[in-house]
Design a protein around this motif. Structure first.
Motif, PDB file in Angstrom:
ATOM      1  N   SER A  68       0.856  -1.184   0.000  1.00 33.38           N
ATOM      2  CA  SER A  68       0.000   0.000   0.000  1.00 33.38           C
ATOM      3  C   SER A  68       0.896   1.239   0.000  1.00 33.38           C
ATOM      4  N   LEU A  69       0.297   2.381  -0.234  1.00 37.31           N
ATOM      5  CA  LEU A  69       1.067   3.628  -0.211  1.00 37.31           C
ATOM      6  C   LEU A  69       1.661   3.881   1.172  1.00 37.31           C
ATOM      7  N   ALA A  70       0.943   3.492   2.227  1.00 34.57           N
ATOM      8  CA  ALA A  70       1.418   3.690   3.599  1.00 34.57           C
ATOM      9  C   ALA A  70       2.685   2.883   3.883  1.00 34.57           C
ATOM     10  N   PRO A  90     -10.450   5.429  -2.410  1.00 31.19           N
ATOM     11  CA  PRO A  90      -9.586   5.127  -1.269  1.00 31.19           C
ATOM     12  C   PRO A  90      -8.095   5.336  -1.573  1.00 31.19           C
ATOM     13  N   ILE A  91      -7.682   5.063  -2.795  1.00 29.52           N
ATOM     14  CA  ILE A  91      -6.271   5.268  -3.158  1.00 29.52           C
ATOM     15  C   ILE A  91      -5.934   6.753  -3.113  1.00 29.52           C
ATOM     16  N   ASP A  93      -7.344   8.944  -1.178  1.00 25.47           N
ATOM     17  CA  ASP A  93      -7.249   9.286   0.247  1.00 25.47           C
ATOM     18  C   ASP A  93      -5.896   8.863   0.810  1.00 25.47           C
ATOM     19  N   GLU A  94      -5.394   7.704   0.398  1.00 26.26           N
ATOM     20  CA  GLU A  94      -4.063   7.253   0.818  1.00 26.26           C
ATOM     21  C   GLU A  94      -2.985   8.194   0.277  1.00 26.26           C
ATOM     22  N   ALA A  97      -2.881  11.246   2.437  1.00 23.00           N
ATOM     23  CA  ALA A  97      -2.242  10.917   3.714  1.00 23.00           C
ATOM     24  C   ALA A  97      -0.741  10.704   3.561  1.00 23.00           C
ATOM     25  N   ALA A  98      -0.319  10.189   2.407  1.00 27.04           N
ATOM     26  CA  ALA A  98       1.102   9.905   2.176  1.00 27.04           C
ATOM     27  C   ALA A  98       1.900  11.164   1.850  1.00 27.04           C
TER      28      ALA A  98
END
Length: 162
Positions: A68-70, A90-91, A93-94, A97-98
């Protein structure tokens, strides 16, 4: 932002303003479009960061794959979404956040709600476009991509009769 008509200046600015590209949905299969895009962007000097939960822990194009990006060791400048329009939400949103600078949704991928969230967070957004195609078009390489070579054609090949 009008996501139905991007200016060349906007696309050029997005592509020119990033150095690392996380490709979410990057396939390890060499004949998949995501692999072609990743290989092309690598050849153009971008740092490609593969993201694919099924390939996590492995390697694609010499780079370790995150699930995942996280899980990435660094914040990507650009997140290229090789997933469907629903998954793009959702991607995105990631990506916010990233700490990404931009989100790019591939041809056929559009999520206006996700684009609104990204833009509200200060990210640039491109939807329903391919960075490989846009890079080659904007930076004068389209002719070398096979379009003028006769390799790529809309005409059906005739069968050879021996």
């Amino acid at each position: 932002m009008n996501h139905d008509a991007y200016t060349d200046a906007y696309l050029r600015d997005v592509l020119g303003g990033v150095r690392s590209v996380a490709i979410v949905g990057l396939s390890a299969n060499w004949n998949r479009p995501s692999y072609f895009v990743a290989k092309y962007l690598q050849a153009k000097g971008y740092r490609v960061l593969p993201v694919n939960p099924r390939e996590a822990g492995g390697e694609i194009l010499g780079m370790p794959v995150a699930g995942s990006l996280a899980e990435l060791d660094e914040a990507p400048d650009l997140v290229d979404v090789f997933r469907n329009s629903a998954a793009a939400g959702p991607i995105t949103d990631e990506a916010i956040a990233a700490g990404a600078k931009a989100v790019w949704m591939q041809i056929g991928v559009r999520n206006d709600e996700a684009a609104d969230r990204a833009e509200a967070a200060g990210l640039r957004v491109v939807m329903n476009r391919c960075p490989k195609i846009e890079y080659s078009r904007l930076f004068g390489e389209l002719g070398w991509g096979g379009f003028w070579s006769g390799v790529i054609s809309a005409k059906r090949r005739r069968a050879r009769l021996n």
